[in-house]
Write an enzyme that holds these catalytic residues in place. Sequence first.
Site, PDB file in Angstrom:
ATOM      1  N   ARG A  68       0.775  -1.250   0.000  1.00  0.00           N
ATOM      2  CA  ARG A  68       0.000   0.000   0.000  1.00  0.00           C
ATOM      3  C   ARG A  68       0.801   1.290   0.000  1.00  0.00           C
ATOM      4  NH1 ARG A  68      -4.349  -2.736  -1.648  1.00  0.00           N
ATOM      5  NH2 ARG A  68      -5.396  -3.946  -0.045  1.00  0.00           N
ATOM      6  N   ASN A  98      -0.419  -1.443  -7.253  1.00  0.00           N
ATOM      7  CA  ASN A  98      -1.629  -0.607  -7.163  1.00  0.00           C
ATOM      8  C   ASN A  98      -1.580   0.331  -5.964  1.00  0.00           C
ATOM      9  OD1 ASN A  98      -1.988  -2.773  -5.414  1.00  0.00           O
ATOM     10  ND2 ASN A  98      -4.208  -2.840  -5.674  1.00  0.00           N
ATOM     11  N   ASP A 308      -1.716 -13.111  -1.535  1.00  0.00           N
ATOM     12  CA  ASP A 308      -2.572 -11.981  -1.907  1.00  0.00           C
ATOM     13  C   ASP A 308      -2.959 -11.183  -0.651  1.00  0.00           C
ATOM     14  OD1 ASP A 308      -4.045 -10.124  -3.292  1.00  0.00           O
ATOM     15  OD2 ASP A 308      -5.677 -11.483  -3.836  1.00  0.00           O
ATOM     16  N   HIS A 312      -6.619  -3.748   4.823  1.00  0.00           N
ATOM     17  CA  HIS A 312      -7.458  -2.546   4.807  1.00  0.00           C
ATOM     18  C   HIS A 312      -7.646  -2.062   6.242  1.00  0.00           C
ATOM     19  CE1 HIS A 312      -8.572  -2.832   0.578  1.00  0.00           C
ATOM     20  NE2 HIS A 312      -8.767  -4.130   0.747  1.00  0.00           N
TER      21      HIS A 312
END
Lengths: 436, 313
Positions: A68, A98, A308, A312
């Site tokens: 992140r 990402n 994976d 969050h």
Amino acid sequence: MRTLLKNCTPVDPKNELPDRADILLEDGQIAKITNSQTGKNNNQNDKTLDLKGAMLLPGLIDMHAHFREPGFEEKETIRTGSEAAAAGGFTTVVVMPNTRPVADNPATIELIKARAAEVPVDVKPLGSITKGSAGNELAEIGFLAQSGVLGLTDDGQPVMNSEVMRRAMEYASDFNLPIISHCEDLKLAAEGVMHEGYYSSILGLKPIPAAAEEIMIARDIALAELTGASLHIAHLSTKRGLEMVLEAINKGIKVTAEVTPHHLTLNDKAVLGYDTATKVNPPLRSEEDRQALQQALKEDEIAVIATDHAPHTIEEKMGTFDSAAFGISGLETAVAVLHEDLISQQKLHWDKLVELMYYNPAEILQLEVEGLKEGTPADLTVFNPKKKWQIDPGKFKSLGKHSPYAGKDCTGKILLTIKEGQIIYDDRGDEAEILY
Amino acid sequence: MLKQRKDFLGLYDVPGEDIKEILTTAQSMKDIFTRSIKKVPTLRGKTVVNLFFEPSTRTKSSFDLAAKRLSADVMSISKKSSSVVKGETLLDTARTMERMGADIVVVRHSHPGAARYLANNLQAAVLNAGDGAHAHPTQGLLDIYTIWEKFGEIKGKKVLIIGDIAHSRVARSNIWGLLNLGAEVRVCGPSTLIPNRLEKTGVKIYNNIDRAIEDVDAINILRIQLERQESGLFPSLREYRFLYGINEERQNNLKEEALVMHPGPMNRGVEIESSVADGRKAVINEQVTNGVAIRMALLYLLAGKEVQHENLA
């Protein structure tokens, strides 16, 4: 300073090793491996750790994680992600592009590398396939290759335009970079939130058909054949997808696939009760899919297990199932869950796990590794197969404190993680410690 | 059994015996409607909060009236007039109401599982008034009540649900309730509106309406939404009306004593012709009346842990 790891059970399918070994670490390397029964290794000055038969593996590699940073540091940073990796027994983690900005340019890659240099775990970036992972124009793949990315992916934002994907594969081949594909037909997935089947039908949740993944696997295999590129299918989750990958491998197309611990051990029934910790993309699939993936591990059809790891914030994972973010915080449970549900049940062998989580990802990403061998860097994972514990996401080192395994009882836990001879994670005391 | 439940979220896990208890309780509630004073003191001192995050006319007013007829204090919150528009979460809004003294929270929300989420996090009883496409148990119960009142029995009855099963919480609640009571349940609609593997529940699936209505005791016609056509699930309302709409001819092919139901709001001239909606087999207005009785019964049963039964008299 020398450290002696006594009485460990080494696991390495590619090196000839005694059943019970003493491993001497010196100057960050494996200096000597001797048979515990017959060898003489005791030097008064060595720091000696008696591992009492614990499993000793080469330091594991996770080739699919989201750290992140930059841009979403509230979810995870390279530092907290590394701590999670260390606690999960990983010494190398490959991170997805990402971020914000997307890792589609050398400057962002350099920033990730600079942050990565501050932590002992090897954090290695991937670059994006297209600019901004928007799926339209190729990213500057040549510059990305120069800055040292290990592969290219628009993970989470699949390249929907087949022409763009074709050109990306061709162009990436010039730099010998694999394309890692998150296979999802976004139109067919149609904002779904769980696997389409009986459980989505009774829960009234918007479904994602298995075909949304399978169509893109078929497309990407066809493009890999057309272009000769190396294709790696990320988080494969369906039986038919598996069959297509197998057929492609048999035809000589350069394709490999990875599966996640959660797709190997959970199915869509876990969503009953609307626990947002089970919301993940690709979704937890049917029991039939799960069993096919598990069977494929035995038969060498799947090359890699990757987590994976998708952390969050609490706020993003609370609330209703529809409103919650997709993703599982997986680094700290992967090995324990695989041990509990597969290895202990004789459905996976330790040797195989080392291939799936060390040798094969290294080969796909062209990382040089030699396993448990004298004269190589001492990146090691020690697993205590007897330790009883309960998974508590509140205690995760990761900022992502959400797991579908919350409350699961496990026998077996990472005991030590060693990076270049230094213990970076130590769970021998009352409280597990990160030592850096 | 029912009195041990903290919440009432759906009919999936409610055994037939418990559903019958609700139906008989609703019957005694309905008796109150014929009195000159249509109010009993049963829930005096209890507070019911209606939390409606989706537009609703009949369900919201029905709950409102049900609570008032039982003498509960009622507060109603709707999305537009609440702090939800200021970004407050569903749970925080509900907790605020709970701390003001709500005993029962009635919730309507567009997300499946929203009622369960509140139930897991509140001490107050939670009554699901519709959560996305998941469940709408009071609607399911009032539909079942309407059939039960006419026939005296549900077991063995053939009930057909017509239309958009995939997106319908009403269908899901009817299916479970009817199956748990031993009815034969059929559904009929275009395959695009039938969810995957629905047959595993035990329902029979039809795509031909004329075959589906053969020999049924009741049909329940679901509202068809224009947005489903717009998202490509069927070609046109005109074709839907031709293939699945209940017109007079189809009504006449039903058994003489069969019931025509619709949970409302109706699209007259689409899924149901006006002459059928207002015709001799229609019990659509009775469904509305029965809805108040069913909601009174559930409020009573949920709050009833400390409520004296004689208060009903």
